[in-house]
Motif scaffolding. Structure first.
Motif, mmCIF file in Angstrom:
data_model
loop_
_atom_site.group_PDB
_atom_site.id
_atom_site.type_symbol
_atom_site.label_atom_id
_atom_site.label_comp_id
_atom_site.label_asym_id
_atom_site.label_seq_id
_atom_site.Cartn_x
_atom_site.Cartn_y
_atom_site.Cartn_z
ATOM 1 N N SER A 34 -32.115 -12.759 -23.225
ATOM 2 C CA SER A 34 -31.065 -13.243 -22.318
ATOM 3 C C SER A 34 -29.842 -12.343 -22.293
ATOM 4 N N SER A 69 -36.926 -20.467 -26.171
ATOM 5 C CA SER A 69 -37.257 -21.421 -25.117
ATOM 6 C C SER A 69 -38.281 -22.448 -25.593
ATOM 7 N N ASP A 70 -39.073 -22.106 -26.596
ATOM 8 C CA ASP A 70 -40.015 -23.037 -27.210
ATOM 9 C C ASP A 70 -39.426 -23.474 -28.547
ATOM 10 N N LEU A 98 -38.463 -16.913 -24.267
ATOM 11 C CA LEU A 98 -37.134 -16.382 -23.968
ATOM 12 C C LEU A 98 -36.254 -16.587 -25.191
ATOM 13 N N SER A 100 -32.467 -16.536 -26.519
ATOM 14 C CA SER A 100 -31.130 -16.654 -25.936
ATOM 15 C C SER A 100 -30.068 -16.649 -27.020
#
Length: 228
Positions: A34, A69-70, A98, A100
């Protein structure tokens, strides 16, 4: 005929070799980042492969948090003082992920407000807490902010949080009745009054400003612990 059969056998063997080679190719998945502050060796990884990512874009007086993201994938975060940045690692799942980063100024002013808590109902434990995701998602709030009997009051200092300048109020009375109120705005000089309307479980929470004017009044009964 013998020559033709040999050619066919060779062709079949070559075809089988291609099939085996294609089956042995491991599917790889994308690592998405990100921020430009991340540094990773690759952009695609095989499932089960260890992924190591560095984050070196560090500013003073700033706190950083990282997430995938998971959320079921365990993310390990370490700070390397020699590099002057973070070292993040996890095991690649069987899908794209992803990574972040979020940051907040650790020097940010967090207000403390001074309020008066008034109990006009039965003996109860009171919690006045910052409205954070953690506090909203749990029923374990630690020691009560105050424990008051009927007719008692107490002056309190309550502190907000980086996430929000609002508060939640939780009350459990001596009869195991539970009262709850979210999105409470408090300022110094305000009063939080737990008052009865005359019937069981009909108590309300009333927020008064420093002039004694009602800012908010709301029924807060949620249920009784242990009730079926």
């Amino acid at each position: 005929m013998k020559r033709t059969g040999t050619i066919r056998m060779i062709a079949a063997a070559i075809l089988m070799l291609f099939v085996l080679c294609s089956c042995s190719v491991t599917q790889k998945y994308a690592l998405e980042l990100s921020s430009d502050g991340f540094i990773a060796e690759k952009t695609r990884y095989a499932p089960g492969e260890k992924v190591t990512v560095y984050y070196l874009m560090i500013a003073t007086d700033t706190d950083y948090s990282f997430s995938l993201s998971d959320s079921s994938v365990e993310l390990h975060t370490d700070y390397d003082s020699r590099l002057g940045g973070y070292v993040l690692s996890f095991v690649m799942p069987e899908h794209d992920v992803l990574l972040s980063v979020s940051s907040k100024n650790s020097m940010m002013y967090i207000p403390t407000v001074y309020v008066t808590l008034v109990n006009d109902v039965v003996t109860a434990d009171f919690w006045i807490l910052p409205q954070t995701q953690e506090n909203l998602g749990t029923s374990l709030w630690g020691a009560p902010t105050a424990s008051l009997g009927p007719g008692q009051r107490e002056d309190l200092a309550v502190t907000a949080d980086y996430e929000s300048d609002r508060f939640i109020i939780r009350i459990i009375d001596e009869n195991d009745a539970f009262y709850s109120l979210n999105d409470v705005e408090l300022e110094s000089g305000y009063s939080v009054v737990f008052r009865s309307e005359g019937q069981a479980y009909d108590a309300v929470l009333e927020i008064l400003d420093e002039e004694g004017e009602t800012v908010r009044k709301e029924e807060a009964f949620t249920g009784v612990f242990g009730a079926q």
